[in-house]
Scaffold this motif. Structure first.
Motif, PDB file in Angstrom:
ATOM      1  N   VAL A 341       0.847  -1.208   0.000  1.00 19.15           N
ATOM      2  CA  VAL A 341       0.000   0.000   0.000  1.00 19.15           C
ATOM      3  C   VAL A 341       0.876   1.250   0.000  1.00 19.15           C
ATOM      4  CG1 VAL A 341      -2.009  -1.059   1.117  1.00 19.15           C
ATOM      5  CG2 VAL A 341      -0.216  -0.007   2.513  1.00 19.15           C
ATOM      6  N   ALA A 342       0.250   2.347  -0.400  1.00 20.31           N
ATOM      7  CA  ALA A 342       1.032   3.575  -0.528  1.00 20.31           C
ATOM      8  C   ALA A 342       0.268   4.741   0.076  1.00 20.31           C
ATOM      9  CB  ALA A 342       1.292   3.858  -2.002  1.00 20.31           C
ATOM     10  N   CYS A 343       1.028   5.711   0.576  1.00 26.42           N
ATOM     11  CA  CYS A 343       0.395   6.963   1.008  1.00 26.42           C
ATOM     12  C   CYS A 343       1.347   8.116   0.680  1.00 26.42           C
ATOM     13  CB  CYS A 343       0.035   6.927   2.480  1.00 26.42           C
ATOM     14  SG  CYS A 343       1.428   6.999   3.574  1.00 26.42           S
ATOM     15  N   PRO A 344       0.781   9.265   0.267  1.00 25.30           N
ATOM     16  CA  PRO A 344       1.639  10.388  -0.092  1.00 25.30           C
ATOM     17  C   PRO A 344       2.435  10.881   1.117  1.00 25.30           C
ATOM     18  CG  PRO A 344      -0.652  10.787  -0.714  1.00 25.30           C
ATOM     19  CD  PRO A 344      -0.646   9.576   0.137  1.00 25.30           C
ATOM     20  N   ARG A 345       3.570  11.520   0.853  1.00 26.44           N
ATOM     21  CA  ARG A 345       4.405  12.063   1.940  1.00 26.44           C
ATOM     22  C   ARG A 345       3.611  13.031   2.817  1.00 26.44           C
ATOM     23  NH1 ARG A 345      10.168  13.967   0.436  1.00 26.44           N
ATOM     24  NH2 ARG A 345      11.198  12.012   0.006  1.00 26.44           N
ATOM     25  N   GLU A 346       2.824  13.891   2.147  1.00 25.06           N
ATOM     26  CA  GLU A 346       2.094  14.916   2.907  1.00 25.06           C
ATOM     27  C   GLU A 346       0.949  14.332   3.747  1.00 25.06           C
ATOM     28  OE1 GLU A 346       2.407  14.874  -0.350  1.00 25.06           O
ATOM     29  OE2 GLU A 346       0.447  14.950  -1.318  1.00 25.06           O
ATOM     30  N   ALA A 347       0.616  13.077   3.484  1.00 22.76           N
ATOM     31  CA  ALA A 347      -0.456  12.453   4.279  1.00 22.76           C
ATOM     32  C   ALA A 347       0.053  11.970   5.631  1.00 22.76           C
ATOM     33  CB  ALA A 347      -1.060  11.286   3.520  1.00 22.76           C
ATOM     34  N   VAL A 348       1.381  11.918   5.789  1.00 26.62           N
ATOM     35  CA  VAL A 348       1.933  11.472   7.074  1.00 26.62           C
ATOM     36  C   VAL A 348       2.118  12.716   7.966  1.00 26.62           C
ATOM     37  CG1 VAL A 348       3.790  10.216   8.230  1.00 26.62           C
ATOM     38  CG2 VAL A 348       3.150   9.605   5.884  1.00 26.62           C
ATOM     39  N   LEU A 349       1.286  12.786   9.020  1.00 21.01           N
ATOM     40  CA  LEU A 349       1.305  13.960   9.898  1.00 21.01           C
ATOM     41  C   LEU A 349       2.189  13.694  11.107  1.00 21.01           C
ATOM     42  CD1 LEU A 349      -2.570  14.425   9.959  1.00 21.01           C
ATOM     43  CD2 LEU A 349      -0.983  15.747   8.551  1.00 21.01           C
ATOM     44  N   VAL A 350       3.064  14.643  11.397  1.00 22.75           N
ATOM     45  CA  VAL A 350       3.876  14.529  12.616  1.00 22.75           C
ATOM     46  C   VAL A 350       3.202  15.382  13.690  1.00 22.75           C
ATOM     47  CG1 VAL A 350       6.148  14.896  13.658  1.00 22.75           C
ATOM     48  CG2 VAL A 350       5.974  14.185  11.252  1.00 22.75           C
ATOM     49  N   LEU A 351       2.794  14.746  14.796  1.00 22.70           N
ATOM     50  CA  LEU A 351       2.014  15.439  15.823  1.00 22.70           C
ATOM     51  C   LEU A 351       2.911  16.123  16.849  1.00 22.70           C
ATOM     52  CD1 LEU A 351      -0.572  12.589  16.376  1.00 22.70           C
ATOM     53  CD2 LEU A 351      -0.819  14.574  14.890  1.00 22.70           C
ATOM     54  N   ASP A 352       2.443  17.288  17.308  1.00 23.37           N
ATOM     55  CA  ASP A 352       3.251  18.074  18.254  1.00 23.37           C
ATOM     56  C   ASP A 352       3.370  17.392  19.611  1.00 23.37           C
ATOM     57  OD1 ASP A 352       3.682  19.874  16.333  1.00 23.37           O
ATOM     58  OD2 ASP A 352       2.150  21.312  16.977  1.00 23.37           O
ATOM     59  N   LYS A 353       2.241  16.854  20.105  1.00 23.03           N
ATOM     60  CA  LYS A 353       2.293  16.209  21.422  1.00 23.03           C
ATOM     61  C   LYS A 353       1.314  15.053  21.487  1.00 23.03           C
ATOM     62  CE  LYS A 353      -0.777  19.693  23.401  1.00 23.03           C
ATOM     63  NZ  LYS A 353      -1.114  20.548  24.502  1.00 23.03           N
TER      64      LYS A 353
END
Lengths: 353, 288
Positions: A341-353
């Motif tokens: 499966v694939a997901c775009p780079r921008e779909a991976v969210l890095v959360l602040d906390k």
């Protein structure tokens, strides 16, 4: 200046802190929803605006006037309750006209206003009925008409649709929004239903443990959650703990699989762990696009949910949830099948906390 | 139209439910009915036989022809009305306030309201006489705060109403409290407040109309207590209906039976009125 200012409001019941450091500004005609799980302090905050609770500290200002210590009957605020709270001894028209009678308006004016409100809420034919002769949806329309009859400065709605069935909720929430926009009245809407909040609000205030987690438009809150709580509370989400491999190249490692992100990681250290999140609808069966992150795993389950099909994929130690649109002419993936499966780079969210 | 249809459905369900009752239920029901009906029938039959071998209403004519009957009954009626009014004025705001703002005080108040069941009326009347038959003065200055109430008709009436209020307290408080339990007092109050109403208006326009059935039940019980009360009236030397009925029972046979049956009919009529008035009150806001 904002029309409603809730400034550094705190509320404690004994040792229990219900609301802490709540700050919000609401513009005239704006529709804001307080969204959060039960006990997060959203209703308490609303009740402080209504005057049914007094803040332990902080101020509530409406249209430049500090109303923090004003009793509820002098605040010029309309309220719609979850349990409708219609007066059982009065007819529909009697309920709608109650506030106007208290305000000692002339009889002709009361009648005209009641007719207008019943017309607005499509309840004109039910003026002579008693609350017990109405359905839940009709009762809530009457409650809305009653709250609006006095032309309050702000309309407060405390989970007004939670006692209704799903279909009625959808139609009524659209009506509430349409009426609010028609009258140009500022409104605060308390709900624990994310779909409800996202569909009718100009802004959503996501709350947890008495504090604001995030304030933003429904688009922002859904697509760019700032905290793992918001990310998890709104919509379905895959969250993982990921190790930073290269902060400059923005690459991370989840299990034995590598992911690239667009989030700036330059302030982070190599080997540091961060929380990442991916929406299930941003994942697809792998295509030839080189920009996408590729993940491999085997299908654990396939659930048909009507408009979408939810596929659970085991990727190493992690479980990945993927939503694909239902297509009756395509075969459903099979349990145990090995997939990429694939997901775009921008779909991976890095959360602040 | 909808309500007529609903009523028919309810009636059909009721009859269907009755038919399903087991035999033992019917037997107990009939035994219970006989237990209540037979004495009543006996009283009625006795009251109609004042003249030998003739069934007639002579006992009723005699009882109603007695001026003392109308005087004592009228006086008791007046005292009962006053007791009901004062009790409602005191109990409704109290129960409302406790339910809304002081729920933790509910047990204490409930205990206090039950005291008249424990403390006999004779204790109450002696207490009242002892305290209010002499003037109440400030200890040092000797200024009279309250003249002796038993010396005037008005003062005695005040004492009687106060005493009856205490005797009726368990009934009226429980009725009002029960009535407030059936409506969501807190939310209705908040709804009215958000519409600009103050507490006085809320009690008058929202709370009282929605607990009217409970109020009527409580009022009826107070009425029954006051009309039949003997101890308080006897010791205070007041000619009310209770002592009159007692005296009549000692001197005559048929008239007391006629009056008892009449009182029973009046109670039934009052219950019918309550049923009629509270007909639509089972429907609470939010319920459907």
């Amino acid at each position: 200046m904002a029309f409603l200012v809730i400034n550094k409001v705190n509320k404690a019941f004994g040792k229990t802190i219900a609301v802490q450091d709540f700050n919000l500004e609401l513009q005239k005609g704006e529709f804001v929803s307080f969204l959060g799980p039960s006990g997060c302090g959203k209703t308490t905050t609303l009740r402080m605006v209504a005057g049914f609770e007094t803040p332990t500290s902080g101020r509530v200002v409406i249209n430049g006037e500090d109303i923090t210590n004003k009793p509820p009957n002098q605040r010029d605020v309309g309220m719609v309750f979850q349990s409708y709270a219609l007066f059982p001894n009065m007819t529909v028209a009697g309920n709608v006209g109650y506030g106007l009678r208290i305000a000692k308006k002339p009889v002709n004016e009361i009648k005209k206003r009641v007719d207008n409100m019943l017309d607005l809420t499509h309840m004109s034919e039910f003026g002579d009925r008693y609350p017990y002769q109405l359905s839940g949806g009709q009762q809530q329309r009457v409650a809305l008409a009653r709250a609006l009859a006095l032309s309050p400065q702000i309309l407060l709605l405390d989970e007004p649709l939670s006692a209704l069935d799903a279909k009625l909720r959808v139609s009524l929430r659209s009506e509430i929004r349409a009426i609010q926009q028609e009258l140009g009245i500022s409104a605060i809407y308390v709900t624990h239903d994310q779909e409800e909040a996202l569909s009718i609000s100009d802004r959503v205030v996501v709350m947890n443990n008495g504090a604001i987690e995030q304030v933003g438009s429904p688009f922002e809150v859904y697509n760019f959650p700032q905290t793992s709580f918001v990310a998890n509370f709104i919509g379905t989400l895959n969250t993982f703990s990921a190790e930073i491999i290269d902060p400059e190249q923005c690459t991370l490692k989840v299990g034995d699989q590598t992911l690239a992100v667009v989030h700036d990681l330059s302030a982070k250290q190599r080997g540091e762990y961060v929380s990442i999140a991916i929406r299930p609808e941003r994942i697809n069966f792998a295509s030839a696009d080189q920009n996408n992150n590729l993940l491999e795993g085997s299908i654990k389950s396939v659930t048909f949910l009507g408009s979408i099909v939810r596929v659970l994929i085991t990727c190493g130690d992690n479980m990945l949830c993927m939503d694909i649109f239902n297509n009756p002419y395509l075969e459903l993936p099979k349990t145990g099948q090995h997939v990429q499966v694939a997901c775009p780079r921008e779909a991976v969210l890095v959360l602040d906390k | 139209m909808a309500s007529t249809k609903d009523r028919k459905v309810v009636e059909m369900n009721t009859f269907a439910g009755l038919r399903k009752l087991p035999l033992w239920s019917w037997i107990w029901f009939i035994l219970g009915l006989l237990y209540f009906v037979l004495p009543l029938y006996g009283t009625l039959d006795f009251s109609l036989r004042m003249q030998r071998d003739v069934i007639g209403l002579k006992a009723y004519h005699m009882a109603f022809a007695d001026k003392a009957f109308w005087q004592t009954f009228g006086y008791s009626f007046f005292l009962a009305t006053m007791t009901i009014i004062v009790s409602i004025c005191l109990i409704v705001p109290t129960a409302y306030w406790i339910r809304l703002r002081l729920p933790e005080a509910r047990r204490i108040v409930e205990f206090i309201t039950l005291l008249p069941f424990v403390i006999p009326a004779i204790v109450l009347v002696f207490g009242l006489i002892r305290l209010f038959s002499s003037p109440i003065t400030l200890p040092v200055a000797g200024i009279v705060l309250l003249p002796p109430l038993t010396n005037t008709v008005f003062g005695t009436n005040v004492l009687m109403v106060a005493g009856y209020m205490v005797l009726g307290l368990p009934y009226i408080y429980r009725s009002v409290d029960l009535g407030m339990r059936t409506v969501d007092v807190r939310t209705l109050t908040e709804a009215a407040e958000s519409l600009g109403a103050n507490w006085y208006t809320i009690i008058l326009t929202v709370i009282l109309p929605n607990i009217r059935a409970s109020l009527l039940s409580g009022a009826l019980l107070i009425f029954a207590i006051v009309v039949g009360e003997v101890v308080l009236a006897s010791f205070l030397g007041i000619k009310t209906f209770g002592p009159y009925l007692l005296l009549l029972g000692q001197q005559r046979s048929y008239e007391p039976a006629a009056l008892s049956f009449t009182t029973f009919l009046m109670t039934w009529a009052a219950m019918g009125i309550i049923q009629k008035i509270s007909g639509g009150q089972g429907h609470v806001a939010g319920a459907h």
